[in-house]
Scaffold this active site. Sequence first.
Site, PDB file in Angstrom:
ATOM      1  CB  ALA A   1      -1.031   0.037   1.144  1.00 45.99           C
TER       2      ALA A   1
ATOM      3  N   GLY B   1       1.290  -5.544   1.016  1.00 43.75           N
ATOM      4  CA  GLY B   1       0.059  -5.692   0.073  1.00 43.75           C
ATOM      5  C   GLY B   1       0.673  -6.277  -1.190  1.00 43.75           C
TER       6      GLY B   1
ATOM      7  CD  GLU C   1      -2.282  -8.469   2.493  1.00 41.80           C
ATOM      8  OE1 GLU C   1      -3.087  -8.766   3.568  1.00 41.80           O
ATOM      9  OE2 GLU C   1      -2.168  -7.184   2.120  1.00 41.80           O
TER      10      GLU C   1
ATOM     11  CD  GLU D   1       0.793  -5.433   5.940  1.00 39.72           C
ATOM     12  OE1 GLU D   1       0.418  -5.535   4.770  1.00 39.72           O
ATOM     13  OE2 GLU D   1       1.525  -6.306   6.714  1.00 39.72           O
TER      14      GLU D   1
END
Length: 258
Positions: free
Chosen positions: A61, A106, A109, A129
């Site tokens: 992100a 992310g 992910e 995170e």
Amino acid sequence: MIDLRLDGSVATVTLNRPPANAFSRDGLLQLRDTVRQLEANPAVRALVITGQGPKFFSAGADLHTFASGDKAAALDMISAFGQAFETLANTPLVTVAALNGYAMGGGLECALACDIRIAEAHAQMALPEAGVGLLPGGTGTQTLAWLVGEGWAKRMVLTGERVDAATALRIGLVEEVVPGEAGQGLALAKALEIAQRVGKQSPDSVRACKQLIHAARNGVPRGAALAQEREAFVELFNGANQREGVNAFLEKRAPTWQ
């Protein structure tokens, strides 16, 4: 943020947002929409995802999104993550992540949402995170534990531990590590090789098999999943590809799939 290339039955998506291919909300929704568009194209059987450049698959992100503490903006962003990666995970296409460098937050992910992961030897992976007061909200807390077990998932999520490609292979986070220097594109080449093999399989069979494999992940009881397996086997006889596949094998020729 996304570059798309089609080559026969294989689509390649390149995450392209320099310098680190970080995800924006618009980029995530573009990824979601691209997967849906590819699903609607009967010629496409497999999807390869990689990052632009020699260093980053994706850094995850864009943290500027969360700097103000705006809950509405956070909800909007995490919803986009969920939509993108759940669409990627649930697509009937066979998906392969070519990890050409850092896959962080992310970015990892995104790779976790794929069916198969190929990493270059210099790749690094982490879900950091919690170190910035957040958590992996793009399916990471659920999918990572399924792949590597609870212990390693906790090491990576709760302590922010970063793993190299060799460790990722050992714990089952990736399926293969390709040697070579950064920038050679060897993970992408291997991922494309794997994706091309999908076109040799019956599309009906591949679709059914992926759904059945995911049934275990989604908590379907074993007895019910085995019943679904038998039902899906018989259902394949309703289509022409079952007859084509068996007869092509017996006649020692390549099948022509519908």
